[in-house]
Scaffold this motif. Structure first.
Motif, short mmCIF file in Angstrom:
data_model
loop_
_atom_site.label_atom_id
_atom_site.label_comp_id
_atom_site.label_asym_id
_atom_site.label_seq_id
_atom_site.Cartn_x
_atom_site.Cartn_y
_atom_site.Cartn_z
N GLU A 1 4.50 -2.30 8.27
CA GLU A 1 5.36 -2.64 7.13
C GLU A 1 4.77 -3.80 6.33
N ALA A 2 4.26 -4.80 7.02
CA ALA A 2 3.67 -5.94 6.32
C ALA A 2 2.46 -5.52 5.50
N ASP A 3 1.66 -4.61 6.03
CA ASP A 3 0.52 -4.09 5.27
C ASP A 3 0.99 -3.37 4.01
N CYS A 4 2.04 -2.57 4.15
CA CYS A 4 2.58 -1.85 2.99
C CYS A 4 3.03 -2.83 1.92
N ALA A 5 3.73 -3.87 2.34
CA ALA A 5 4.19 -4.87 1.38
C ALA A 5 3.01 -5.56 0.70
N ALA A 6 2.00 -5.92 1.48
CA ALA A 6 0.85 -6.61 0.91
C ALA A 6 0.10 -5.73 -0.08
N VAL A 7 -0.14 -4.48 0.30
CA VAL A 7 -0.85 -3.56 -0.60
C VAL A 7 -0.06 -3.38 -1.89
N ALA A 8 1.23 -3.10 -1.77
CA ALA A 8 2.04 -2.82 -2.96
C ALA A 8 2.14 -4.04 -3.88
N LEU A 9 2.44 -5.18 -3.32
CA LEU A 9 2.59 -6.37 -4.16
C LEU A 9 1.29 -6.79 -4.82
N ARG A 10 0.19 -6.65 -4.10
CA ARG A 10 -1.10 -7.02 -4.69
C ARG A 10 -1.54 -6.01 -5.75
N CYS A 11 -1.23 -4.75 -5.54
CA CYS A 11 -1.51 -3.76 -6.59
C CYS A 11 -0.68 -4.06 -7.84
N TRP A 12 0.58 -4.40 -7.63
CA TRP A 12 1.47 -4.66 -8.77
C TRP A 12 1.04 -5.90 -9.55
N ALA A 13 0.32 -6.80 -8.90
CA ALA A 13 -0.16 -8.00 -9.58
C ALA A 13 -1.35 -7.70 -10.49
N LEU A 14 -1.95 -6.52 -10.34
CA LEU A 14 -3.04 -6.11 -11.21
C LEU A 14 -2.46 -5.46 -12.47
N GLU A 15 -3.12 -5.61 -13.58
CA GLU A 15 -2.54 -5.16 -14.85
C GLU A 15 -2.57 -3.65 -15.03
N GLU A 16 -3.68 -3.02 -14.69
CA GLU A 16 -3.84 -1.61 -15.03
C GLU A 16 -2.89 -0.72 -14.23
N ARG A 17 -2.33 0.25 -14.94
CA ARG A 17 -1.24 1.05 -14.37
C ARG A 17 -1.70 1.90 -13.19
N GLU A 18 -2.94 2.32 -13.17
CA GLU A 18 -3.40 3.16 -12.07
C GLU A 18 -3.26 2.45 -10.72
N TYR A 19 -3.36 1.13 -10.69
CA TYR A 19 -3.17 0.39 -9.43
C TYR A 19 -1.71 0.49 -8.98
N HIS A 20 -0.79 0.50 -9.92
CA HIS A 20 0.62 0.68 -9.57
C HIS A 20 0.85 2.08 -9.01
N TYR A 21 0.21 3.07 -9.64
CA TYR A 21 0.34 4.43 -9.13
C TYR A 21 -0.20 4.54 -7.71
N PHE A 22 -1.32 3.87 -7.45
CA PHE A 22 -1.86 3.89 -6.09
C PHE A 22 -0.83 3.32 -5.12
N ALA A 23 -0.20 2.22 -5.48
CA ALA A 23 0.79 1.60 -4.60
C ALA A 23 1.96 2.54 -4.33
N VAL A 24 2.43 3.21 -5.36
CA VAL A 24 3.54 4.15 -5.18
C VAL A 24 3.14 5.27 -4.23
N ASP A 25 1.97 5.84 -4.44
CA ASP A 25 1.50 6.91 -3.55
C ASP A 25 1.37 6.41 -2.11
N TYR A 26 0.87 5.19 -1.95
CA TYR A 26 0.68 4.61 -0.62
C TYR A 26 2.02 4.42 0.08
N LEU A 27 3.01 3.93 -0.66
CA LEU A 27 4.33 3.74 -0.06
C LEU A 27 5.00 5.07 0.26
N ARG A 28 4.86 6.04 -0.61
CA ARG A 28 5.43 7.36 -0.32
C ARG A 28 4.87 7.91 0.99
N ARG A 29 3.60 7.70 1.21
CA ARG A 29 2.94 8.24 2.40
C ARG A 29 3.39 7.50 3.67
N HIS A 30 3.68 6.21 3.54
CA HIS A 30 3.90 5.39 4.73
C HIS A 30 5.30 4.78 4.82
#
Length: 232
Positions: A68-97
């Motif tokens: 769970e902590a890894d999921c939070a770290a990945v998602a929050l750090r992706c969201w801190a990046l500007e480009e939208r594709e990083y946000h999409y990656f985070a969403v896909d990662y959370l859906r999977r896990h």
């Protein structure tokens, strides 16, 4: 309060790989088209979804499953990046896990919903992250009852859509109650979400949706009614 990304060596590896791989696939011409299509909500790298998901598989190849902590770290750090594709990656990662995440993950999910908000991320977070969290812990239904009254329309939309995949497990009284409570909302995205949530539940219990719309039509927008009854 913005959640802080936990320390996570796995997130360090994921983000290092992700930024290298995604930035190497950037297409400025396509990025400009995507920014225009998405109403300027965020910058884009210009990576289309099929290519992006193939790149994501390469990024994650050989890496372990997250906590769970890894999921939070990945998602929050992706969201801190500007480009939208990083946000999409985070969403896909959370859906999977999302199965490794407890009810304690909900504040992170709320932050993602409420930050750089648009339908392209919010709808997936609502149905495939918030929804499973609530399904796994019925005490979170009280949080959805609070979210439906929130000042942030994207939090309200999430409350309306969180049961979207529940089918026979749908709490119809809560769904209908939420739709009534926001039936007069002036925003298109809320009116559309009301209709969408009802239309999806109509696949499971069309009679209940017909009866609800008939009884509450005066409290629903024409858009909500039209969307709710589209397939009936």
């Amino acid at each position: 309060m913005t959640p802080r990304a936990p320390r996570s060596p796995l997130a360090d590896d994921v983000l290092a790989r992700l930024v290298e791989v995604y930035s190497g696939a950037a297409n400025p011409h396509r990025a400009a088209e995507m920014v225009a299509y998405m109403k300027g909500i965020a910058p884009f790298l210009g990576i289309r979804t099929p290519e992006r998901r193939a790149l994501s598989r390469a990024v994650l190849d050989g890496l372990p499953a997250p906590s769970e902590a890894d999921c939070a770290a990945v998602a929050l750090r992706c969201w801190a990046l500007e480009e939208r594709e990083y946000h999409y990656f985070a969403v896909d990662y959370l859906r999977r896990h999302v199965r490794v995440c407890s009810s304690g993950f909900l504040p992170v999910a709320r932050h993602l919903v409420a930050t750089t908000s648009w339908w392209d991320t919010v709808d997936h977070l609502a149905a495939h992250v918030v929804g499973p969290l609530v399904a796994a812990d019925e005490e979170l239904t009280a949080v959805m009852d609070a979210w439906i009254e929130d000042e942030d329309l994207w939090i309200v939309r999430t409350a309306l859509l969180h049961q979207l995949t529940y089918k026979q497990r749908t709490d119809a009284d809560r769904l209908f109650g939420h739709c009534v409570r926001q039936g007069g909302h002036p925003d298109f995205f809320i009116r559309k979400a009301i209709g969408w949530s009802l239309r999806e539940y109509a696949r499971t219990d069309p009679g209940a949706v017909r009866a609800f719309v008939a009884a509450e039509r005066a409290h629903l927008s024409p858009l909500s009614v039209r969307e709710a009854l589209k397939n009936l």
